[in-house]
Design a protein around this motif. Structure first.
Motif, PDB file in Angstrom:
ATOM      1  N   PRO A  58       0.834  -1.200   0.000  1.00 13.82           N
ATOM      2  CA  PRO A  58       0.000   0.000   0.000  1.00 13.82           C
ATOM      3  C   PRO A  58       0.870   1.251   0.000  1.00 13.82           C
ATOM      4  CG  PRO A  58       0.127  -0.914   2.209  1.00 13.82           C
ATOM      5  CD  PRO A  58       0.832  -1.887   1.302  1.00 13.82           C
ATOM      6  N   GLY A  59       0.381   2.302  -0.625  1.00 14.75           N
ATOM      7  CA  GLY A  59       1.151   3.533  -0.666  1.00 14.75           C
ATOM      8  C   GLY A  59       0.282   4.726  -0.954  1.00 14.75           C
ATOM      9  N   ALA A  60       0.935   5.861  -1.160  1.00 17.56           N
ATOM     10  CA  ALA A  60       0.251   7.103  -1.507  1.00 17.56           C
ATOM     11  C   ALA A  60       1.004   7.749  -2.660  1.00 17.56           C
ATOM     12  CB  ALA A  60       0.209   8.047  -0.312  1.00 17.56           C
ATOM     13  N   CYS A  61       0.280   8.354  -3.591  1.00 14.64           N
ATOM     14  CA  CYS A  61       0.900   9.045  -4.716  1.00 14.64           C
ATOM     15  C   CYS A  61       1.438  10.395  -4.212  1.00 14.64           C
ATOM     16  CB  CYS A  61      -0.111   9.261  -5.838  1.00 14.64           C
ATOM     17  SG  CYS A  61      -0.596   7.732  -6.682  1.00 14.64           S
ATOM     18  N   LEU A  62       2.757  10.451  -4.055  1.00  9.83           N
ATOM     19  CA  LEU A  62       3.416  11.639  -3.517  1.00  9.83           C
ATOM     20  C   LEU A  62       4.536  12.079  -4.446  1.00  9.83           C
ATOM     21  CD1 LEU A  62       3.908  10.469   0.200  1.00  9.83           C
ATOM     22  CD2 LEU A  62       1.965  11.719  -0.753  1.00  9.83           C
ATOM     23  N   THR A  63       4.947  13.326  -4.319  1.00  3.96           N
ATOM     24  CA  THR A  63       6.138  13.744  -5.054  1.00  3.96           C
ATOM     25  C   THR A  63       7.332  12.974  -4.501  1.00  3.96           C
ATOM     26  OG1 THR A  63       6.659  15.551  -3.527  1.00  3.96           O
ATOM     27  CG2 THR A  63       5.208  16.071  -5.393  1.00  3.96           C
ATOM     28  N   THR A  64       8.306  12.728  -5.349  1.00  5.75           N
ATOM     29  CA  THR A  64       9.475  11.964  -4.916  1.00  5.75           C
ATOM     30  C   THR A  64      10.210  12.690  -3.787  1.00  5.75           C
ATOM     31  OG1 THR A  64      10.715  12.962  -6.751  1.00  5.75           O
ATOM     32  CG2 THR A  64       9.779  10.775  -7.111  1.00  5.75           C
ATOM     33  N   ALA A  65      10.182  14.014  -3.798  1.00  2.00           N
ATOM     34  CA  ALA A  65      10.851  14.781  -2.741  1.00  2.00           C
ATOM     35  C   ALA A  65      10.157  14.572  -1.398  1.00  2.00           C
ATOM     36  CB  ALA A  65      10.890  16.262  -3.091  1.00  2.00           C
ATOM     37  N   THR A  66       8.817  14.599  -1.413  1.00  2.00           N
ATOM     38  CA  THR A  66       8.064  14.377  -0.174  1.00  2.00           C
ATOM     39  C   THR A  66       8.300  12.978   0.350  1.00  2.00           C
ATOM     40  OG1 THR A  66       6.331  15.944  -0.807  1.00  2.00           O
ATOM     41  CG2 THR A  66       5.745  14.292   0.834  1.00  2.00           C
ATOM     42  N   CYS A  67       8.304  12.016  -0.563  1.00  2.00           N
ATOM     43  CA  CYS A  67       8.483  10.618  -0.176  1.00  2.00           C
ATOM     44  C   CYS A  67       9.859  10.393   0.449  1.00  2.00           C
ATOM     45  CB  CYS A  67       8.288   9.717  -1.382  1.00  2.00           C
ATOM     46  SG  CYS A  67       8.362   7.943  -1.003  1.00  2.00           S
TER      47      CYS A  67
END
Length: 268
Positions: free
Chosen positions: A32-41
């Motif tokens: 499971p995950g969330a669609c986030l910017t790579t920087a936020t992740c």
């Protein structure tokens, strides 16, 4: 006769870029995950996995992360155990650490910790601004809605109902300290309680990113780490507050008070 030219108006339909909602759910190879910017992740310690948010820009990818003791970051609505901890996952507020329902729940703090928190929070029977202007009630309960409507007790609170509210509020901070501190770190009930008091005051997101937690997890001597790191948390709005200086000193004293009662890692 003058020639007449007719101009045909041609409408060309171009495909529109369709973007999935940023901060929306995703699944990457079963995780499971969330669609986030790579920087936020990456800033939150997660792993960006391309190809699972296909309608998003290239820098928005499915962010997955393991957390706590056997936990996984996921949206709270899909955490079937109901055992969640805040401050451990990047992204939206409802993307939290879902911990196993193994019986290894964070223990309640001891009476010395409750007394310390009550001393420094003070008793406020009806909602009122705290020293930095935030609306609070009881023993440091930060209002989440207008007039603290989420509180299940009538105002003015009694010391009994305020204590019940505090006990309920502390569960979040007990969970985040138990999750953020590695199971390899052994803490007695005074050490654990001092950290929960600190988390209650500064928030789980701050404790999660702190040097204090990282030093504990690196295996450094707990009493030394607490004595060196807790006093640094003495500011609000960039200003040193005497009340915070005194609270940190009391937390260090509690932390360094010997006890044979083991509180962390939680017993299963």
């Amino acid at each position: 006769m003058r020639p007449c030219f007719l101009s045909a108006l041609v409408t060309i339909s171009l495909p529109l870029a369709v973007y999935a909602a940023l901060n929306g759910p995703c699944t990457a190879n079963g995780l499971p995950g969330a669609c986030l910017t790579t920087a936020t992740c990456s800033g939150g310690g997660g792993t960006s996995r391309p190809g699972f948010c296909p309608n998003d820009p290239a820098d928005v990818q499915c962010c997955t992360k393991s957390c706590g003791s056997g936990g996984t970051c996921r949206f709270t609505s899909t955490c079937t155990t109901g055992n969640v901890a805040s401050g451990l996952c990047p992204g939206p507020a409802d993307f939290k650490c879902c911990l196993p329902a193994s019986g290894c729940t964070a223990p309640n703090v001891n009476a010395a910790t409750v007394a310390l928190i009550k001393q420094f929070e003070g008793f406020v029977p009806s909602p009122a601004p705290d020293p930095i202007g935030l609306p609070t009630v009881g023993y440091g309960h930060l209002c989440q809605t207008s007039g603290c409507a989420e509180v299940p007790f009538p105002f003015p609170l009694t010391t009994t109902t305020a204590t019940s509210l505090l006990t309920s509020d502390l569960r979040t901070y007990q969970n985040c300290i138990a999750s953020q501190v590695a199971d390899s770190v052994r803490l007695n009930d005074n050490q654990y309680g001092a950290l929960v008091s600190w988390a209650f005051n500064v928030g789980c997101a701050n404790t999660a990113s702190s040097t204090l937690i990282s030093r504990l997890n690196a295996g450094q001597a707990p009493n030394t780490v607490a004595a060196e790191e807790l006093p640094k948390w003495n500011k609000a709005g960039g200003v040193v507050l005497p009340g915070l200086v005194n609270r940190r000193a009391a937390e260090v004293t509690l932390f360094r008070t010997a006890s044979s009662v083991v509180a962390h890692p939680p017993s299963c």
